[in-house]
Design an enzyme around this catalytic site. Structure first.
Site, short mmCIF file in Angstrom:
data_model
loop_
_atom_site.label_atom_id
_atom_site.label_comp_id
_atom_site.label_asym_id
_atom_site.label_seq_id
_atom_site.Cartn_x
_atom_site.Cartn_y
_atom_site.Cartn_z
N GLY A 252 -20.05 -0.66 -37.46
CA GLY A 252 -21.21 -1.40 -37.90
C GLY A 252 -21.07 -2.90 -37.84
N ASP A 253 -19.97 -3.41 -37.28
CA ASP A 253 -19.79 -4.86 -37.19
C ASP A 253 -18.96 -5.15 -35.94
OD1 ASP A 253 -19.49 -7.67 -37.87
OD2 ASP A 253 -19.92 -7.10 -39.94
N ASP A 254 -18.35 -6.34 -35.86
CA ASP A 254 -17.59 -6.71 -34.67
C ASP A 254 -16.52 -5.66 -34.36
OD1 ASP A 254 -18.95 -9.19 -34.43
OD2 ASP A 254 -17.62 -10.06 -35.95
N SER A 288 -23.50 -6.48 -34.24
CA SER A 288 -22.57 -7.57 -34.05
C SER A 288 -22.06 -7.61 -32.61
CB SER A 288 -21.42 -7.47 -35.07
OG SER A 288 -21.94 -7.61 -36.39
#
Length: 468
Positions: A252-254, A288
């Protein structure tokens, strides 16, 4: 010095935690005690793991029960305490057999292999009482989200599941008292291998090497729901000589975020991230970037080499994030051979990322962003080729783009401000800020162009790996 009390500035300990360690291995075990297999194409080489640990025990010898219900924190802690006596006798291996092993946070020691059977799953406890609160990192000054954070440390191979859903819900419901725990955090460690492991559902960042040297992350899978908050994949932080290769990450992110401390704390601590190599990374993130640098980069980031990357169904391909107050630098970055499919923004620089640990940062501490080269990119179903935003009065410079072709749906494929550099063979046509040709007059201003690219072999560039 802190406006908040010391108690409130602390953070929750990671599930698996490494502190001041040397020669630590996290490896997937087969049913037999076979050495780790590494692809012939791999450049991160190390010694035969089957020969280096003369002492071995199973966590079951210390009372662990792999039923997914029994809490095994004490069993892990007692086993590691026992194995510490072998650290000067060739090291030791802690074997985790098939089963589901519920545990709270535990620390690893030097000269240890944590070896998971291919059917072993380490489960992070969903009870916050099983996650101790620890002091903040000195280069951050406080927990990244809130004062305080948790840490989770894990081992090699098999599966480590942080069961992060309870933490994500608390974060989204704004009911946290401390920063969520990482799944694996390595601190002040040298000679670390994490290989052939699957990490699932981290409460926060998944693998976080901080203040480390000589780290290999290889043949690793990291998965969390695409809407899970802040579940970064691998975040090298104020660390050097790091190799990440042959990994699949969907979070859910980098997917990978290279960091080096936050504002005045990172500037004061002064430990950069450097000599970072990333190869053969595949993955997706809807919110991201595939690879990000920053936004916490106050100690400096340099000598980053990334190649053979494939990102799909993602928000951003490659991103550099910073802000006034960060200080530090990002320089000597080379990214090549990138394939993007169904990505909103292919390349993004953000000079006003914002968010500070407290009000004591210096807004005049401006970052230096320079000597960034991207070449051999191709992309299909790209919404925007580039959103390249520097800082007024502090432009990013010597940014070079070469041999880049994107199929773009936006009518304004490039948006650029406070940035200067050079380009060659870029489609769609680049913005005027990067419109000067690289060849023949500006080659020397572009870092590590392929026409005079140095050998990226680890045998030539990173001799420390040859001793593994």
């Amino acid at each position: 010095h802190y406006e908040a009390g010391e108690q409130r500035r602390r953070r929750i300990r990671s599930l698996i935690f490494f502190f001041q360690l040397v020669d630590v291995l996290l490896v997937l075990a087969l049913l037999c005690d076979a050495p780790l297999s590494i692809k012939a194409s791999s450049h991160c080489r190390w010694a035969n793991s089957g020969d280096i640990r003369p002492h071995s025990v199973s966590v079951t010898e210390f009372g662990a029960v792999g039923d997914g219900v029994t809490l095994n924190t004490k069993a892990f802690q007692n086993a590691i305490f026992y194995l510490n006596s072998f650290s000067d006798k060739g090291g030791a291996k802690l074997f985790v057999p098939a089963g589901r092993w519920l545990t709270g946070s535990f620390d690893l020691i030097s000269h240890l292999t944590l070896w998971l059977d291919k059917d072993a799953v380490i489960l992070g406890s969903t009870n916050s009482d099983d996650w101790p609160v620890v002091d903040p990192l000195p280069s951050y000054g406080r927990g990244r989200e809130l004062p305080g954070s948790l840490a989770l440390h894990a081992g090699d191979n098999g599966t480590i599941d942080g069961q992060g859903g309870i933490w994500w819900n608390c974060f989204l419901g704004k009911s946290l008292n401390y920063t969520r725990p990482h799944l694996v955090e390595l601190m002040n460690s040298t000679g670390v291998l994490i290989s052939n492991v699957t990490f699932l559902n981290s409460p926060f960042w998944t693998v976080h090497p901080v203040y480390c040297s000589q780290v290999i992350v290889q043949n690793v899978t990291i998965v969390a729901p695409l809407d899970s908050p802040n579940t970064d994949g691998i975040d090298p932080d104020s660390s050097d000589d790091v190799c990440i290769e042959d990994c699949y990450i969907s979070t859910g992110d980098d997917l990978i975020a290279i960091k080096s401390g936050w504002d005045e704390y990172g500037i004061s601590y002064g430990r950069p991230s450097k000599n970072i190599t990333i190869r053969r990374l595949v993955g997706q993130t809807r919110s991201s970037a595939g690879i990000a640098i920053g936004s916490e980069m106050s100690g400096g980031v340099s000598e980053v080499f990334a190649e053979d990357l494939m990102f799909y169904g993602s928000h951003t391909g490659i991103r550099i994030k910073t802000a006034p107050g960060r200080g530090g630098y990002v320089r000597n970055i080379h990214v090549s051979n990138v394939t993007l499919t169904d990505v909103d923004i292919a390349i993004r620089f953000t000079g006003l990322y914002g968010e500070h640990p407290d009000d004591n940062y210096d807004p005049n501490a401006l970052p230096v962003i320079e000597r960034i080269t991207f070449e051999n990119f191709k992309g299909e179903k790209i919404k925007q080729a580039g959103l390249l935003e520097g800082i007024q009065g502090d432009p990013f410079h010597d940014i070079c783009l070469s041999n880049i072709t994107f199929s773009v749906t936006s009518k304004n494929p490039w948006r650029c401000s406070y940035i200067h550099g050079y380009s060659e063979s870029v489609l769609p046509e680049i913005c005027e800020h990067l419109g000067e040709r690289i060849f023949p007059d500006n080659c020397s201003k572009c870092y590590n162009l392929s026409s005079h690219q140095r050998d990226l072999s680890f045998e030539n560039r990173e001799p420390w790996l040859r001793s593994w």
